[in-house]
Design a protein around this motif. Structure first.
Motif, PDB file in Angstrom:
ATOM      1  N   ASN A   1       3.829  69.249   2.288  1.00  0.00           N
ATOM      2  CA  ASN A   1       3.204  69.970   1.170  1.00  0.00           C
ATOM      3  C   ASN A   1       1.748  69.564   0.987  1.00  0.00           C
ATOM      4  OD1 ASN A   1       5.338  71.640   0.429  1.00  0.00           O
ATOM      5  ND2 ASN A   1       6.249  70.081  -0.879  1.00  0.00           N
ATOM      6  N   GLN A   2       1.475  68.269   1.112  1.00  0.00           N
ATOM      7  CA  GLN A   2       0.096  67.786   0.998  1.00  0.00           C
ATOM      8  C   GLN A   2      -0.756  68.342   2.133  1.00  0.00           C
ATOM      9  OE1 GLN A   2       0.769  63.549   0.921  1.00  0.00           O
ATOM     10  NE2 GLN A   2       1.008  63.510  -1.301  1.00  0.00           N
ATOM     11  N   LEU A   3      -0.191  68.381   3.332  1.00  0.00           N
ATOM     12  CA  LEU A   3      -0.901  68.939   4.480  1.00  0.00           C
ATOM     13  C   LEU A   3      -1.247  70.403   4.254  1.00  0.00           C
ATOM     14  CD1 LEU A   3      -1.938  68.978   7.410  1.00  0.00           C
ATOM     15  CD2 LEU A   3       0.436  69.361   8.128  1.00  0.00           C
ATOM     16  N   LYS A   4      -0.288  71.169   3.748  1.00  0.00           N
ATOM     17  CA  LYS A   4      -0.541  72.589   3.482  1.00  0.00           C
ATOM     18  C   LYS A   4      -1.705  72.772   2.516  1.00  0.00           C
ATOM     19  CE  LYS A   4       4.147  74.244   4.296  1.00  0.00           C
ATOM     20  NZ  LYS A   4       5.368  74.784   3.678  1.00  0.00           N
TER      21      LYS A   4
ATOM     22  N   ALA B   1      -4.936  71.799   4.337  1.00  0.00           N
ATOM     23  CA  ALA B   1      -5.283  72.753   5.393  1.00  0.00           C
ATOM     24  C   ALA B   1      -5.854  74.050   4.826  1.00  0.00           C
ATOM     25  CB  ALA B   1      -4.053  73.050   6.253  1.00  0.00           C
ATOM     26  N   ALA B   2      -5.600  74.308   3.561  1.00  0.00           N
ATOM     27  CA  ALA B   2      -6.121  75.534   2.948  1.00  0.00           C
ATOM     28  C   ALA B   2      -7.637  75.507   2.820  1.00  0.00           C
ATOM     29  CB  ALA B   2      -5.483  75.745   1.574  1.00  0.00           C
ATOM     30  N   THR B   3      -8.220  74.312   2.852  1.00  0.00           N
ATOM     31  CA  THR B   3      -9.669  74.193   2.664  1.00  0.00           C
ATOM     32  C   THR B   3     -10.408  73.724   3.905  1.00  0.00           C
ATOM     33  OG1 THR B   3      -9.441  71.930   1.831  1.00  0.00           O
ATOM     34  CG2 THR B   3      -9.410  73.721   0.203  1.00  0.00           C
ATOM     35  N   ARG B   4      -9.686  73.443   4.990  1.00  0.00           N
ATOM     36  CA  ARG B   4     -10.344  72.939   6.196  1.00  0.00           C
ATOM     37  C   ARG B   4      -9.582  73.339   7.438  1.00  0.00           C
ATOM     38  NH1 ARG B   4     -10.960  69.609  10.091  1.00  0.00           N
ATOM     39  NH2 ARG B   4     -12.693  68.267  10.516  1.00  0.00           N
TER      40      ARG B   4
END
Length: 99
Positions: A43-46, A49-52
């Motif tokens: 969840n933290q990765l998602k 990843a939304a910003t980079r």
């Protein structure tokens, strides 16, 4: 040096390795605990990843990490199958049949 996004992938990989070790040792409580930790990391990765986005070299490393995670996951599932079958039998109220 790893980027913040790759750090998430590496942390998930480490957790998958620990899950595999726990499964090999029959420590299913630890497997479940680590599975929860993986869910949090994913969840933290998602969100991150939304910003980079990853660069080309980073994508290659990500692919290698993901392949190792999938191999670990497949082995954990293979180890869990007999345990899950026993649990299913127990929950259904049927004794395990010997062949």
């Amino acid at each position: 040096m790893s980027t913040p996004l790759l750090n998430y992938y590496e942390a998930i990989e480490r957790a998958s390795e620990q899950m595999l070790e726990a499964a090999r040792g029959g420590n299913w409580d630890q497997v479940v605990k680590l599975e929860g930790a993986c869910a949090v990391l994913i969840n933290q990765l998602k969100q991150a990843a939304a910003t980079r986005e990853l660069g080309a070299d980073e994508r290659q490393l990500k692919t290698r990490i993901m392949k190792r995670i999938l191999v670990n996951d497949a082995e954990v599932r293979t180890l869990a199958e007999p345990w899950l079958e026993d649990l299913d039998q127990l929950l259904a109220g049927r004794p395990k049949m010997l062949h």
